[in-house]
Motif scaffolding. Structure first.
Motif, short mmCIF file in Angstrom:
data_model
loop_
_atom_site.label_atom_id
_atom_site.label_comp_id
_atom_site.label_asym_id
_atom_site.label_seq_id
_atom_site.Cartn_x
_atom_site.Cartn_y
_atom_site.Cartn_z
N GLY A 7 2.08 0.54 -7.84
CA GLY A 7 1.64 -0.69 -7.79
C GLY A 7 0.36 -0.64 -7.38
N LEU A 8 -0.48 0.30 -6.81
CA LEU A 8 -1.82 0.36 -6.54
C LEU A 8 -2.31 1.13 -7.74
CD1 LEU A 8 -1.83 2.39 -3.13
CD2 LEU A 8 -2.67 0.13 -3.48
N ARG A 9 -1.80 1.86 -8.38
CA ARG A 9 -2.36 2.12 -9.86
C ARG A 9 -2.32 1.19 -10.94
NH1 ARG A 9 0.26 7.09 -8.79
NH2 ARG A 9 2.23 6.45 -10.11
N ARG A 10 -1.62 0.10 -10.70
CA ARG A 10 -1.26 -0.96 -11.82
C ARG A 10 -2.42 -1.85 -11.35
NH1 ARG A 10 3.84 -1.10 -11.38
NH2 ARG A 10 3.89 -2.68 -9.79
N LEU A 11 -2.54 -2.05 -9.98
CA LEU A 11 -3.84 -2.98 -9.20
C LEU A 11 -5.17 -2.54 -10.01
CD1 LEU A 11 -4.95 -5.24 -7.51
CD2 LEU A 11 -4.91 -3.59 -6.05
N ALA A 12 -5.28 -1.23 -9.76
CA ALA A 12 -6.84 -0.65 -10.42
C ALA A 12 -6.89 -0.90 -12.01
CB ALA A 12 -6.53 1.01 -10.28
N GLN A 45 0.73 -1.28 -0.05
CA GLN A 45 -0.15 0.00 -0.01
C GLN A 45 0.93 1.30 0.06
OE1 GLN A 45 -2.96 -1.14 3.11
NE2 GLN A 45 -4.27 0.22 1.78
N GLY A 46 2.05 1.21 0.11
CA GLY A 46 2.82 2.06 0.39
C GLY A 46 3.64 2.38 -1.13
N ASP A 47 3.14 1.86 -1.90
CA ASP A 47 3.60 1.86 -3.57
C ASP A 47 2.61 2.58 -4.46
OD1 ASP A 47 4.65 1.56 -5.93
OD2 ASP A 47 5.03 -0.69 -5.98
N ALA A 48 2.65 3.62 -4.62
CA ALA A 48 1.45 4.39 -5.13
C ALA A 48 1.46 3.43 -6.96
CB ALA A 48 1.81 5.80 -5.56
N GLN A 70 -3.91 4.53 3.72
CA GLN A 70 -5.52 4.46 3.31
C GLN A 70 -5.82 5.63 2.19
OE1 GLN A 70 -6.63 5.33 7.21
NE2 GLN A 70 -7.12 3.09 7.69
N GLN A 71 -5.01 6.80 2.62
CA GLN A 71 -5.46 8.03 1.61
C GLN A 71 -4.89 7.66 0.19
OE1 GLN A 71 -4.54 11.65 3.95
NE2 GLN A 71 -4.99 10.50 5.65
N MET A 72 -3.64 7.16 0.15
CA MET A 72 -2.96 7.02 -1.31
C MET A 72 -3.68 5.94 -2.09
SD MET A 72 0.99 6.44 -0.21
CE MET A 72 1.70 5.70 -1.58
N THR A 73 -4.29 4.89 -1.18
CA THR A 73 -5.20 3.91 -1.89
C THR A 73 -6.50 4.33 -2.41
OG1 THR A 73 -4.04 2.22 -0.35
CG2 THR A 73 -6.07 1.60 -1.49
N LEU A 74 -7.04 5.24 -1.58
CA LEU A 74 -8.19 5.89 -2.12
C LEU A 74 -8.16 6.59 -3.33
CD1 LEU A 74 -11.25 6.85 -1.31
CD2 LEU A 74 -10.26 8.76 0.12
N ALA A 75 -7.07 7.58 -3.36
CA ALA A 75 -6.71 8.15 -4.70
C ALA A 75 -6.40 7.33 -5.83
CB ALA A 75 -5.34 8.98 -4.31
N ALA A 76 -5.78 6.30 -5.57
CA ALA A 76 -5.47 5.03 -6.71
C ALA A 76 -6.82 4.36 -7.27
CB ALA A 76 -4.37 4.32 -6.26
N LEU A 77 -7.63 4.13 -6.38
CA LEU A 77 -8.55 3.08 -6.66
C LEU A 77 -9.96 3.65 -7.14
CD1 LEU A 77 -7.78 0.10 -4.12
CD2 LEU A 77 -7.09 0.29 -6.74
N GLY A 100 -9.37 -3.85 -12.13
CA GLY A 100 -10.65 -3.04 -12.14
C GLY A 100 -11.56 -3.01 -13.46
N PRO A 101 -12.50 -2.60 -13.58
CA PRO A 101 -13.22 -1.75 -12.30
C PRO A 101 -13.80 -2.67 -11.37
CG PRO A 101 -14.73 -1.72 -14.38
CD PRO A 101 -13.16 -2.27 -14.82
N PHE A 102 -14.13 -2.06 -10.15
CA PHE A 102 -14.92 -2.69 -9.10
C PHE A 102 -16.14 -2.11 -8.74
CE2 PHE A 102 -10.34 -2.48 -8.80
CZ PHE A 102 -9.92 -3.97 -8.69
N ASP A 103 -16.90 -3.04 -8.15
CA ASP A 103 -18.25 -2.52 -7.63
C ASP A 103 -17.94 -2.23 -6.26
OD1 ASP A 103 -20.28 -3.23 -9.97
OD2 ASP A 103 -18.93 -5.01 -9.76
N ILE A 104 -17.36 -2.94 -5.64
CA ILE A 104 -17.13 -2.80 -4.08
C ILE A 104 -15.45 -2.71 -3.85
CG2 ILE A 104 -17.42 -3.86 -1.79
CD1 ILE A 104 -19.78 -5.17 -2.86
N VAL A 105 -14.77 -1.95 -2.96
CA VAL A 105 -13.58 -1.98 -2.49
C VAL A 105 -13.57 -1.66 -1.02
CG1 VAL A 105 -11.31 -0.88 -2.54
CG2 VAL A 105 -12.52 -1.09 -4.72
#
Length: 880
Positions: free
Chosen positions: A757-762, A752-755, A782-789, A766-771
């Motif tokens: 990696g989070l964007r790549r996951l998204a 989660q500290g890898d922005a 938490q805030q970096m993940t919110l921004a990425a996903l 994705g897209p997702f209905d529930i995260v």
């Protein structure tokens, strides 16, 4: 000892004689009374017990008869009594007990051939073939075999030996059977088979011809069409014999072709039909049958040609029209199939039935207005075909809306399990439910809590109900009643076999639903779910027209004042402006009435049909299951019925699943530790979408990494997999959990500290209905993940952040701003202010985020008085 009979004192023996006379004269009641008096005076009178047992057996009370005969046996054991009790036990379903009695009777009286014979027959039914063979041998060698029992026993024994593969011994035994009774057709039949299997071809032919000489019906036995219980290879062998006996007859050839068709051996079936048609080119039925065969083999054009040839030979042939209708339906053209069906009805009746031209017009209008119904016979793609039909009619997930009242009706027997399940579901979705019925409400049986029982006579007079029941059926009356009730009260009408999966929040106005099949009868729309405003002029017109049809007696068929009237009213009648208020079958009838049995099958077909986001309820089709209705309380847990029954069962709730899989999202962990109990929130939030084909991402797969726990399970993924039967689940964690990949579950290794990696996951998953973010719980993560996903969350989707009130001390930094404070700032002023999110990303979040809800973690609240441990963020859906 003496007792009184009809005013005269008699001895017990005299009374027994009188009782026997009563019985033989056809006065069982008088005989029973006298027997009971005898037993009151002397309980040891075995003859009285015996006669009572026979009287009960003749009345069909076989279990009671067996018990009474047992009393007689306890006092006077004998072979005849044992045979009688065996018969009673057999009829009562106690085959093991019957076998024991027959065997003991045969031991006590070897001359009773039928005792051993019947024991063998029952043992064969029980699948104990070795014991059955021995019983038949006993009957064959008994002292009384000369009475003809030897032929029966030999036939049964020979048949069993043949089935066991011992053809040579079977032939010897069956030759003895025909010597004992040369007129026994069955014995000659099995002897022919035994000789054929032993290699004695000429002897087999002789036996078959002997059987044919005994009875011309023997050819019919050999040439008959196999039924569903026949072994197809055995049937084919039998049909081959028939062809050899009388090669000129067409029946064996056609039935053999049908057998191969049923086995899926389409090339052989086609060749056999072709051979038949070369001999009989004017046989319309033969061309129809080959058309079906070629259709199944994928030869659509040749099948169509055969169907047309059949119809050209006999334009009035119902079978030929039916075949062409099936071909058109299988080709995905139900409208043409329906018109062919109309033509078939005209020819069958000698003229066009009343209203048939109107029905043709209705089918054509339906084809124009609802072309997606052409996919009715293709369950795998029909929901997608209906997706663009009236897309504005979708359930809106706004929990603040007031729920419309639901009106429904029940009559006759107590509520069955399916009706109770449906009513519970309506109450659970927050609707006021009014169940109307005639008579004492107590007769309904167990009415679920929250359902108000009302007198149907206050809506439609009882005499209308009586007339419908006398001259039509209860469904006919129910169709009339719903129009009157909706005009009087407004809101929703639901049949008592519609199980709701979500609240009926479609907004205001009329709503009608449709179904996949039934178009050939004009039943495009169906009344299992209707919404109307109070005082609706349309409901008034429908009620008046349905009453006119009822009172005139012009049409009392099923659906005449229901699906047929509704379809005509909306598609070709005065309600044509309501077409944009018609729901596709997906909403309530995704599983069609022709597929009702799928609801009881574990997993698979019916479950997949409910995965569409437009599904709001499941029609159980109560009338298709028989008197008891759908087996909602005894269904397989993996079937749709089993899953629907579990929706309102506390033991199958999300909280129960959390405890079962040891997730801290539930109320407890084991017996000692309090859990967060987020499941109380999740159940309310996700239950309406439980069957949808959602894509769900959870970050953080196993608790206790900081504490050094062994990472050998994925509790919450297991919970979600069970809770959402059609969902695809993606789990992300800093640890490797790929060992749990499979089925609907995929895991990814992400920090989660890898922005990046989070964007790549998204992007990749994705897209997702529930995260659900249950990861490190560090504020910046938490805030970096919110921004990425959040940008990869679908409109109307839900983003959840857990454990806002605890941050890991070895990761959290003093300068970090708490995520809870960031969200509260958004709730107060609509702004996202985070040092870990770029300004442009903050603005994107502000425009996409809808309402934010905060809930408490119960374990944190109790342990440290920390509140608001859970955040639920809704993405805007374009209507909110």
């Amino acid at each position: 000892m003496r007792l009184k009979t009809t005013g005269v004192m008699a001895t017990i023996q005299e009374a027994l004689t009188i009782a026997l006379d009563h019985h033989q004269a056809g006065r069982p009641a008088e005989a029973e009374i006298l027997c009971r008096r005898i037993l009151d005076a002397d309980p040891e009178q075995a003859t009285a017990w015996h006669l009572l047992g026979i009287i009960h057996a003749q009345a069909g009370l076989f279990a009671e008869a067996a018990a009474l005969l047992g009393e007689a046996l306890a006092r006077a054991p004998g072979a005849d009594l044992l045979r009688h009790r065996a018969m009673a036990r057999q009829e009562a379903g106690d085959l093991e007990g019957a076998v024991a009695d027959y065997r003991e009777a045969a031991r006590l009286a070897p001359a009773l051939t039928d005792a051993a014979l019947n024991a063998g027959i029952l043992l064969e039914r029980l699948g104990r073939h070795a014991e059955a063979r021995e019983a038949y041998r006993t009957a064959l060698t008994s002292d009384g075999a000369s009475d003809g029992g030897d032929a029966r026993a030999a036939t049964h024994l020979g048949r069993l030996l043949l089935a066991g593969g011992d053809a040579a011994e079977a032939a010897i035994v069956l030759e003895g059977a025909v010597r004992a009774d040369s007129t026994a057709l069955e014995s000659w039949y099995h002897l022919a088979d035994a000789r054929a299997r032993s290699g004695d071809v000429r002897g087999a032919e002789a036996a078959r011809r002997r059987a044919l000489a005994l009875s011309p019906a023997f050819f019919g036995i050999l040439a008959r069409a196999p039924d569903s219980g026949d072994d197809p290879d055995e049937a084919a062998r039998r049909l081959g014999w028939a062809r050899a006996l009388e090669p000129q007859r067409p029946e064996p050839l056609c039935n053999l072709a049908a057998t191969r068709l049923r086995q899926g051996r389409l090339a052989e079936a086609d060749a056999l039909y072709t051979a038949h048609l070369e001999r009989a080119p004017a046989d319309s039925a033969g061309w129809s049958a080959r058309a079906v065969c070629r259709m199944d083999a994928g030869g659509t054009e040749s099948a169509e040609a055969d169907g047309r040839r059949a119809l050209a030979l006999d334009p009035a042939a119902e079978g030929a029209l039916a075949t062409l209708s099936v071909l058109r339906s299988r080709r995905g053209d139900p409208f043409a199939a329906g018109l062919l069906h109309r033509r078939m009805r005209r020819l069958a009746n000698g003229s066009a039935p009343a209203g048939d031209d109107d029905l043709d017009a209705l089918i054509r209008a339906t084809a124009e207005a609802m072309p997606f119904l052409a996919e009715a016979s293709h369950p795998e793609r029909r929901n997608a075909a209906a997706r663009s039909f009236n897309p504005h009619l979708r359930v809106r997930h706004h929990d603040t809306e007031t729920r419309d009242r639901i009106t429904t009706f029940w009559s006759g027997a107590p509520l069955n399990a399916g009706a109770r399940l449906a009513l519970r579901s309506m109450v659970a979705q927050g609707h006021p439910v009014h169940l109307y019925s005639y008579g004492d409400p107590a007769l309904l049986g167990r009415v679920p809590d929250g359902v108000r029982v009302e007198d149907a006579g206050t809506v439609v007079p009882h005499h209308v109900y009586d007339l419908c029941v006398r001259s039509a059926e209860i469904r006919y009356f129910s169709d009339i009643f719903r129009y009157a009730a909706l005009h009087a009260f407004g809101g929703w009408w639901l049949d008592t076999d519609v199980v709701l999966l979500k609240p009926l929040s479609f907004g205001t106005g009329h709503l009608f639903c449709s179904q996949w099949h039934g178009l050939d009868a004009g039943h495009a729309l169906v009344g299992d779910a209707i919404r109307a405003p109070r005082g609706s002029v349309h409901m008034r017109r429908l009620f008046e027209e349905s009453m006119r049809i009822l009172m005139s007696g012009s049409d009392r068929r099923f659906g005449a004042v229901g699906p047929l009237l509704l379809s005509r009213y909306v598609l070709t009648g005065p309600g044509r402006d309501l077409l944009d208020r018609v729901l596709p079958p997906t909403v309530f009838n995704a599983v069609d009435w022709t597929e009702h049995s799928w609801l009881a099958e574990p997993g698979g077909r019916a479950l997949a049909l409910l995965s569409d986001e437009r599904v709001a309820g499941v029609h159980l089709w109560n009338g298709m299951w028989g008197p008891g209705g759908p087996p909602a309380e005894d269904a397989d847990a993996e079937s749709v019925l089993g899953r629907l029954a579990a929706l309102h069962d506390a033991d199958a709730s999300l909280s129960a699943l959390a405890m079962r899989f040891h997730s801290d999202k539930g109320p407890r962990l084991g017996s000692e530790r309090l859990g967060h109990h987020y499941t109380r929130v999740y159940d309310a939030l996700f239950a309406p979408r439980r069957f949808e084909a959602l894509r769900i991402l959870e970050i953080g797969l196993c608790r206790g990494r900081v504490e050094g726990w062994k990472q050998d399970d994925v509790p919450s993924l297991r919970m979600w997999e069970r809770y959402f039967p059609n969902a695809a689940l993606v789990g992300a964690d800093i640890e490797d959990f790929s060992a749990f990949d499979g089925g609907r579950v995929t895991t990814r290794r992400v920090d989660q500290g890898d922005a990046a990696g989070l964007r790549r996951l998204a992007e990749e998953d994705g897209p997702f209905d529930i995260v659900i973010d249950d990861g490190s719980h560090a504020s910046r993560h938490q805030q970096m993940t919110l921004a990425a996903l959040f940008g990869r969350l679908r409109p109307g989707g839900v983003y959840v952040i857990e454990d806002l009130n605890w941050q890991p001390p070895d990761v959290e930094r003093p300068e970090d701003r708490l995520t809870l404070d960031v969200l509260r700032g958004f709730m107060e002023n609509g702004r996202i202010d985070s040092p870990h999110i770029a300004a442009a990303e903050c603005r994107a979040l502000e425009s996409a985020m809808g309402r934010v809800e905060l809930y408490d973690s119960l374990s944190e609240l109790v342990g440290a008085e920390r509140m608001a441990g859970l955040a639920v963020i809704h993405r805007r859906d374009g209507t909110s």
